[in-house]
Motif scaffolding. Sequence first.
Motif, PDB file in Angstrom:
ATOM      1  N   MET B  33       0.737  -1.386  -0.561  1.00  0.00           N
ATOM      2  CA  MET B  33      -0.211   0.327  -0.176  1.00  0.00           C
ATOM      3  C   MET B  33       1.092   1.321   0.102  1.00  0.00           C
ATOM      4  N   ASP B  37      -2.155   5.437   3.190  1.00  0.00           N
ATOM      5  CA  ASP B  37      -3.076   5.148   2.470  1.00  0.00           C
ATOM      6  C   ASP B  37      -2.964   4.073   3.869  1.00  0.00           C
ATOM      7  N   GLU B  40      -4.706   6.180   7.156  1.00  0.00           N
ATOM      8  CA  GLU B  40      -5.541   6.408   6.450  1.00  0.00           C
ATOM      9  C   GLU B  40      -6.871   5.105   7.119  1.00  0.00           C
ATOM     10  N   GLU B  41      -6.064   4.181   6.871  1.00  0.00           N
ATOM     11  CA  GLU B  41      -6.811   2.659   7.421  1.00  0.00           C
ATOM     12  C   GLU B  41      -7.037   3.111   8.777  1.00  0.00           C
TER      13      GLU B  41
END
Lengths: 154, 412
Positions: B33, B37, B40-41
């Motif tokens: 990833m 990201d 963000e997760e």
Amino acid sequence: MLTQENLNKVEEIRKRYPTAQAALLPVLWIAHEQEGWISEETMRYVGGLLGLPLAHILGVVTFYTMFNTKKIGKYHIQVCTNISCQLLGSETIMEYVSKKTGCKKGETSPDGLFTLSEVECLGSCGTAPMMQVNDDYYEDLTFDKIDAIIASMK
Amino acid sequence: MEKLILPDIPNFHQIDIYEQHGGYSALRKALTMKPEDVTEEVKKSNLRGRGGACFPTGLKWTFMPKNSTKPKYLCVNGDESEPGTFKDRQIFEFNPHLLIEGTIIACYAMGIATAYLYIRGEYVKWIKLIEKAIADAYAKGYIGKNILGGNFSTDFYVHRGAGAYICGEESALMNSIEGDRGYPRVKPPFPAQNGLWGCPTTINNVETIANVPIIINRGAEWYTAIGAPKHPGPLLYGISGHVNKPGVYELPTGVLLTELIYSVAGGVRGNKKIKAVIPGGSSTMVLRGDQIEGVRMDADSLKTAGSSIGTAGVIVMDEDTDIVKALTRIAKFYYHESCGQCTPCREGTGWMLKILKRIEVGDATTADIDLLVDVANNIEGNTICALGDAAAWPVQSFVKRFREDFEKKVKN
């Protein structure tokens, strides 16, 4: 004053930090494990090793409770008396340990075998009452267990 | 509930067993990833810090600068010294690789090349266990240069504390790593701007980091469905004091406090009534036994109930407990552990202890009870770090909710 093996450890540890000062706590631990306590001589030696002033090292050593600034007994018995342990009888445990070791709380026994300290929460609240002797935790204490532990040290 | 942090798998601390059960698959996935990201997760998961302050973890990670001329650092906070708290040690012992995997993922997300695990000095056995696990992870290429053959490199070192509760405070922890007294720093600046050696730094609790691989593997949406929506996830509840089965139990956030005490921990010893419950470690406000009905163990519910989640270290006191004595011991703890920088804390903790000792032995008046609270009120909010507040809250809450116990002990 540190053994060659320990000096090798120091060199390895210094690589982990961008400053020499940051190696101070790990190096003090190495000296502490070797000598059993941190004397002024040790502080000056460590200062020479890391290029740190004595005043700074003294400040650090006196801040952290685990660095002994004088020689203590062979077995450092540290009984937790914080809230969860107190609720489960730590005061009684402390009295019993004191009686069995012949050592007053906060002191070293006359034969130099035991030093008995009252300490803050050791992170064993679910297995209270408990104590730490040197590096080891002894949990779910009973009088019988204490008898066995102390007998093994005498 | 499926156990995620402390699964019942024997020898899970051994790296090959961990791998056999899917261990380090989250790291593999994260490395495919984009770092932002991954952050963000974690942000979408609503993961909140497990060290006591409950700050949103993903949000904290976004404070780190994307690009920095200075190196960036991660400190994993394993100083675990809050009375009533004994959960992080379970992770060191029973699932060290989950912590390691979470650390490497966090480093990848924030572009960090060096992480330090700060462990309290007394945890000798657990330091040895985690050092072994870290060595095993290095040997298999999960830590170090070019992790799993890719471009990302990071190092992970254990830094042993030496007996100071205050070093669990993030800025004192940094000063301790820097080789100084554990004095908290004035904030702002915050660690993400000016942390270790003036460089961008994030500090996260051990249990918080342990949640990261779970979030990456199962996804944020799946994670938010566990427990309380605004404070989701598995939680390591500690319960101690006058219960039949004290210990650490993994359950979703938001469990009823009464369920925790009576179902999970086997109820009160001797079937006695509950006098008082501290819900989240000694720094959180005490609740009366008759106040705990319907109270859930999540951040918002405990706030509404007049306390806080803290470290979820529940301490149960039965009807025969000497409340004044209990508070005096708690007050003594903060007096011992005050670093001494701020006058309100340094002087105030000692002053509160002196008054409590006089109340204990019957050498005090009603005015002294009011003075005690007044001192606490003047510490709160007036200190460099939260230890001052943590010392004030028990005094304020014990006196407010158990006034009669204090009145009984004074002369007039």
